[in-house]
Design a protein around this motif. Structure first.
Motif, PDB file in Angstrom:
ATOM      1  N   ALA A  43      39.309 -15.403  14.439  1.00 14.20           N
ATOM      2  CA  ALA A  43      40.231 -15.567  15.561  1.00 14.20           C
ATOM      3  C   ALA A  43      41.508 -14.755  15.330  1.00 14.20           C
ATOM      4  N   ASP A  44      42.027 -14.786  14.113  1.00 15.69           N
ATOM      5  CA  ASP A  44      43.217 -13.998  13.790  1.00 15.69           C
ATOM      6  C   ASP A  44      42.939 -12.499  13.941  1.00 15.69           C
ATOM      7  N   ALA A  45      41.768 -12.063  13.474  1.00 15.32           N
ATOM      8  CA  ALA A  45      41.416 -10.645  13.539  1.00 15.32           C
ATOM      9  C   ALA A  45      41.267 -10.160  14.982  1.00 15.32           C
ATOM     10  N   VAL A  46      40.751 -11.026  15.854  1.00 16.70           N
ATOM     11  CA  VAL A  46      40.548 -10.628  17.247  1.00 16.70           C
ATOM     12  C   VAL A  46      41.805 -10.893  18.092  1.00 16.70           C
ATOM     13  N   GLY A  47      42.789 -11.590  17.510  1.00 17.09           N
ATOM     14  CA  GLY A  47      44.038 -11.830  18.216  1.00 17.09           C
ATOM     15  C   GLY A  47      43.968 -12.948  19.241  1.00 17.09           C
ATOM     16  N   VAL A  53      38.085 -18.648  20.723  1.00 22.12           N
ATOM     17  CA  VAL A  53      36.964 -18.013  20.028  1.00 22.12           C
ATOM     18  C   VAL A  53      35.780 -18.972  19.949  1.00 22.12           C
ATOM     19  N   SER A  54      36.036 -20.238  19.689  1.00 22.23           N
ATOM     20  CA  SER A  54      34.952 -21.222  19.623  1.00 22.23           C
ATOM     21  C   SER A  54      34.209 -21.303  20.946  1.00 22.23           C
ATOM     22  N   ARG A  55      34.936 -21.201  22.055  1.00 24.55           N
ATOM     23  CA  ARG A  55      34.286 -21.232  23.378  1.00 24.55           C
ATOM     24  C   ARG A  55      33.359 -20.035  23.563  1.00 24.55           C
ATOM     25  N   TRP A  56      33.718 -18.895  22.966  1.00 25.98           N
ATOM     26  CA  TRP A  56      32.851 -17.719  23.093  1.00 25.98           C
ATOM     27  C   TRP A  56      31.469 -17.999  22.524  1.00 25.98           C
ATOM     28  N   PHE A  57      31.401 -18.877  21.538  1.00 27.19           N
ATOM     29  CA  PHE A  57      30.130 -19.107  20.855  1.00 27.19           C
ATOM     30  C   PHE A  57      29.545 -20.490  21.122  1.00 27.19           C
ATOM     31  N   ALA A  69      34.512  -5.164  23.023  1.00 24.20           N
ATOM     32  CA  ALA A  69      35.110  -4.124  22.183  1.00 24.20           C
ATOM     33  C   ALA A  69      36.082  -4.736  21.175  1.00 24.20           C
ATOM     34  N   ASP A  70      36.871  -5.732  21.607  1.00 21.03           N
ATOM     35  CA  ASP A  70      37.809  -6.397  20.697  1.00 21.03           C
ATOM     36  C   ASP A  70      37.057  -7.118  19.575  1.00 21.03           C
ATOM     37  N   ILE A  71      35.955  -7.773  19.922  1.00 15.14           N
ATOM     38  CA  ILE A  71      35.167  -8.490  18.913  1.00 15.14           C
ATOM     39  C   ILE A  71      34.583  -7.496  17.910  1.00 15.14           C
ATOM     40  N   ALA A  74      37.325  -6.285  15.667  1.00 15.46           N
ATOM     41  CA  ALA A  74      37.756  -7.320  14.724  1.00 15.46           C
ATOM     42  C   ALA A  74      36.745  -7.503  13.599  1.00 15.46           C
ATOM     43  N   LEU A  75      35.471  -7.341  13.925  1.00  6.66           N
ATOM     44  CA  LEU A  75      34.421  -7.482  12.915  1.00  6.66           C
ATOM     45  C   LEU A  75      34.241  -6.203  12.102  1.00  6.66           C
ATOM     46  N   GLY A  76      34.834  -5.105  12.568  1.00  6.67           N
ATOM     47  CA  GLY A  76      34.686  -3.831  11.867  1.00  6.67           C
ATOM     48  C   GLY A  76      33.275  -3.288  11.956  1.00  6.67           C
TER      49      GLY A  76
END
Length: 132
Positions: A43-47, A53-57, A69-71, A74-76
């Motif tokens: 969550a910190d990495a994706v801002g 973030v939990s809702r996304w999954f 693209a942000d995800i 964030a995951l690199g």
């Protein structure tokens, strides 16, 4: 029931969203297992906050391209894109068509044995593999 173009569009949209969800979750799950990566770190990495973030999954994904693209950022991870022409099976990348790996087998002279490798379309461009 006859499928409409809207049905196929809805199917494609759901398939892309589901594919992104599964892809991102696979990366996160692997990192959680091997690197003790936490959802808070993600969550910190994706801002975003952890609850967003939990809702996304937990809910059916409804990613916008910007979110995907942000995800990925964030995951690199780099996302790779390929498209398969439903009618011909030809594969494409952003750079253009890929060469066919092998030519499809020629038709068997024994017509009593159904072929299991023959793609057929249902008339709407979706490929179905004939199973024996």
């Amino acid at each position: 029931m006859k499928r409409t173009e809207a049905d196929f569009r809805d199917y494609d949209r759901a398939r892309i969203k589901s594919g992104l969800f599964s892809l991102f979750w696979a990366v996160i799950a692997d990192r959680r297992k091997h690197d003790k990566y936490t959802m808070k770190e993600f969550a910190d990495a994706v801002g975003r906050d952890k609850s967003a973030v939990s809702r996304w999954f937990s809910d059916p994904p409804n990613y916008r391209l910007e979110t995907a693209a942000d995800i990925a950022s964030a995951l690199g991870v780099d996302l790779e894109f390929r498209a398969r022409d439903r009618a011909t099976g030809r594969m494409f990348t952003p750079s253009g068509p890929l060469p066919m790996a092998v030519e499809p087998p020629s038709a068997s002279t024994d017509s009593s044995t159904p072929r299991t490798d023959t793609p057929r379309t249902d008339g709407a461009g979706l490929i179905e593999t004939v199973a024996a």
